[in-house]
Design a protein around this motif. Sequence first.
Motif, PDB file in Angstrom:
ATOM      1  N   ASP A 134       3.309 -15.401   1.681  1.00  0.00           N
ATOM      2  CA  ASP A 134       3.690 -14.529   2.945  1.00  0.00           C
ATOM      3  C   ASP A 134       4.385 -13.551   2.148  1.00  0.00           C
ATOM      4  OD1 ASP A 134       2.899 -16.307   4.531  1.00  0.00           O
ATOM      5  OD2 ASP A 134       4.500 -17.459   4.037  1.00  0.00           O
ATOM      6  N   LEU A 135       5.508 -13.647   1.095  1.00  0.00           N
ATOM      7  CA  LEU A 135       6.067 -12.952  -0.145  1.00  0.00           C
ATOM      8  C   LEU A 135       4.478 -11.627  -0.199  1.00  0.00           C
ATOM      9  CD1 LEU A 135       7.397 -14.689  -2.650  1.00  0.00           C
ATOM     10  CD2 LEU A 135       9.397 -13.326  -0.909  1.00  0.00           C
ATOM     11  N   LEU A 136       3.983 -11.815  -0.990  1.00  0.00           N
ATOM     12  CA  LEU A 136       2.671 -10.538  -0.799  1.00  0.00           C
ATOM     13  C   LEU A 136       2.559 -10.091   0.132  1.00  0.00           C
ATOM     14  CD1 LEU A 136      -0.409 -12.050  -3.616  1.00  0.00           C
ATOM     15  CD2 LEU A 136       1.695 -10.882  -3.580  1.00  0.00           C
ATOM     16  N   LEU A 137       2.609 -10.789   2.029  1.00  0.00           N
ATOM     17  CA  LEU A 137       2.364  -9.786   2.775  1.00  0.00           C
ATOM     18  C   LEU A 137       2.939  -8.967   3.248  1.00  0.00           C
ATOM     19  CD1 LEU A 137       0.550  -9.989   5.478  1.00  0.00           C
ATOM     20  CD2 LEU A 137       2.120 -11.796   6.585  1.00  0.00           C
ATOM     21  N   ILE A 138       4.222  -9.682   3.126  1.00  0.00           N
ATOM     22  CA  ILE A 138       5.797  -8.665   3.214  1.00  0.00           C
ATOM     23  C   ILE A 138       5.936  -7.666   2.795  1.00  0.00           C
ATOM     24  CG2 ILE A 138       8.339  -8.351   3.215  1.00  0.00           C
ATOM     25  CD1 ILE A 138       8.007 -11.171   3.241  1.00  0.00           C
ATOM     26  N   TYR A 139       5.122  -7.942   1.441  1.00  0.00           N
ATOM     27  CA  TYR A 139       5.111  -6.491   0.172  1.00  0.00           C
ATOM     28  C   TYR A 139       4.512  -5.246   0.368  1.00  0.00           C
ATOM     29  CZ  TYR A 139       4.954  -3.782  -4.016  1.00  0.00           C
ATOM     30  OH  TYR A 139       5.041  -3.116  -4.840  1.00  0.00           O
ATOM     31  N   GLY A 140       3.070  -5.820   0.997  1.00  0.00           N
ATOM     32  CA  GLY A 140       1.991  -5.038   1.447  1.00  0.00           C
ATOM     33  C   GLY A 140       2.260  -4.493   1.743  1.00  0.00           C
ATOM     34  N   GLU A 141       3.098  -4.364   3.660  1.00  0.00           N
ATOM     35  CA  GLU A 141       3.473  -4.028   4.305  1.00  0.00           C
ATOM     36  C   GLU A 141       4.730  -2.764   4.651  1.00  0.00           C
ATOM     37  OE1 GLU A 141       4.723  -6.903   7.487  1.00  0.00           O
ATOM     38  OE2 GLU A 141       2.880  -7.262   8.102  1.00  0.00           O
ATOM     39  N   HIS A 142       5.534  -2.976   3.029  1.00  0.00           N
ATOM     40  CA  HIS A 142       7.057  -2.376   2.467  1.00  0.00           C
ATOM     41  C   HIS A 142       6.092  -1.516   2.266  1.00  0.00           C
ATOM     42  CE1 HIS A 142       9.729  -1.178   0.020  1.00  0.00           C
ATOM     43  NE2 HIS A 142       8.997  -1.441  -0.416  1.00  0.00           N
ATOM     44  N   PHE A 143       4.359  -1.782   1.198  1.00  0.00           N
ATOM     45  CA  PHE A 143       3.960  -1.215   0.413  1.00  0.00           C
ATOM     46  C   PHE A 143       3.109   0.485   1.286  1.00  0.00           C
ATOM     47  CE2 PHE A 143       1.239   0.801  -2.920  1.00  0.00           C
ATOM     48  CZ  PHE A 143       1.832   1.161  -4.558  1.00  0.00           C
ATOM     49  N   PHE A 144       2.855  -0.372   2.634  1.00  0.00           N
ATOM     50  CA  PHE A 144       2.192   0.867   2.891  1.00  0.00           C
ATOM     51  C   PHE A 144       3.198   1.967   3.318  1.00  0.00           C
ATOM     52  CE2 PHE A 144       0.914   2.885   7.164  1.00  0.00           C
ATOM     53  CZ  PHE A 144      -0.359   2.746   6.576  1.00  0.00           C
ATOM     54  N   GLY A 145       4.463   2.042   3.341  1.00  0.00           N
ATOM     55  CA  GLY A 145       5.663   2.710   4.141  1.00  0.00           C
ATOM     56  C   GLY A 145       4.974   3.651   2.705  1.00  0.00           C
ATOM     57  N   ILE A 146       5.634   3.419   1.237  1.00  0.00           N
ATOM     58  CA  ILE A 146       5.042   3.867   0.154  1.00  0.00           C
ATOM     59  C   ILE A 146       3.981   5.383   0.687  1.00  0.00           C
ATOM     60  CG2 ILE A 146       4.788   4.557  -1.851  1.00  0.00           C
ATOM     61  CD1 ILE A 146       8.130   2.848  -1.010  1.00  0.00           C
ATOM     62  N   ILE A 147       2.650   4.343   0.941  1.00  0.00           N
ATOM     63  CA  ILE A 147       1.263   5.433   1.507  1.00  0.00           C
ATOM     64  C   ILE A 147       2.024   6.949   1.455  1.00  0.00           C
ATOM     65  CG2 ILE A 147      -1.011   5.441   2.392  1.00  0.00           C
ATOM     66  CD1 ILE A 147      -0.504   2.334  -0.119  1.00  0.00           C
ATOM     67  N   GLU A 148       2.690   6.056   3.054  1.00  0.00           N
ATOM     68  CA  GLU A 148       2.652   6.823   4.578  1.00  0.00           C
ATOM     69  C   GLU A 148       3.878   8.630   4.099  1.00  0.00           C
ATOM     70  OE1 GLU A 148       2.501   5.109   8.621  1.00  0.00           O
ATOM     71  OE2 GLU A 148       4.773   4.268   7.217  1.00  0.00           O
TER      72      GLU A 148
END
Length: 179
Positions: A65-79
């Motif tokens: 779940d922590l990795l899922l939240i982090y992946g969603e956060h990291f997409f913002g960095i990509i954007e």
Amino acid sequence: MKGIVFTEFLDLVEDKFGIKMVDKIIHQSKLESEGVYTSIGTYRFSEMLQLLQNLNKNTGIAIDDLLLIYGEHFFGIIETSYPGLLATYKDPIEMISSIENHIHVEVRKIYPDAELPTFLVEEKKENSLTVVYQSSRAMHHFGLGLMNKTFEHFNTKATINLEKIKEDGTEVRFFINKK
């Protein structure tokens, strides 16, 4: 593992749990880097694993779940950092199916020594995609978070299911269906 993965993780921990939690998980871990990261540096995956395990212990939130939240956060960095890359795609299925042959090629131009997972397309249709994730790091839920946000970026809904091909999570099959 590239430093940006660490710096953004610690930023997320600070945003969600506060700076005291960042300090706590760093001090609970035995980090060769002593918890000092630069976005362009390279660090051992074992450090990320320790940080995740200690965050899990302190919050009770499962590592997946922590990795899922982090992946969603990291997409913002990509954007924010790579809008041109995202603009080359008009559809989330198209984008996800090109991870291996386009997106990872571009990442390697920026970070030549990056150790990236492999995403093998098994089946691609207009509204569905089956992809196999392979990585010794077993961070497939990070990938799931990125995929969730990819669909959100394109204002599209999807169901994404996964099955572990290998029980340790180093090989996982994603079944993606666009709604």
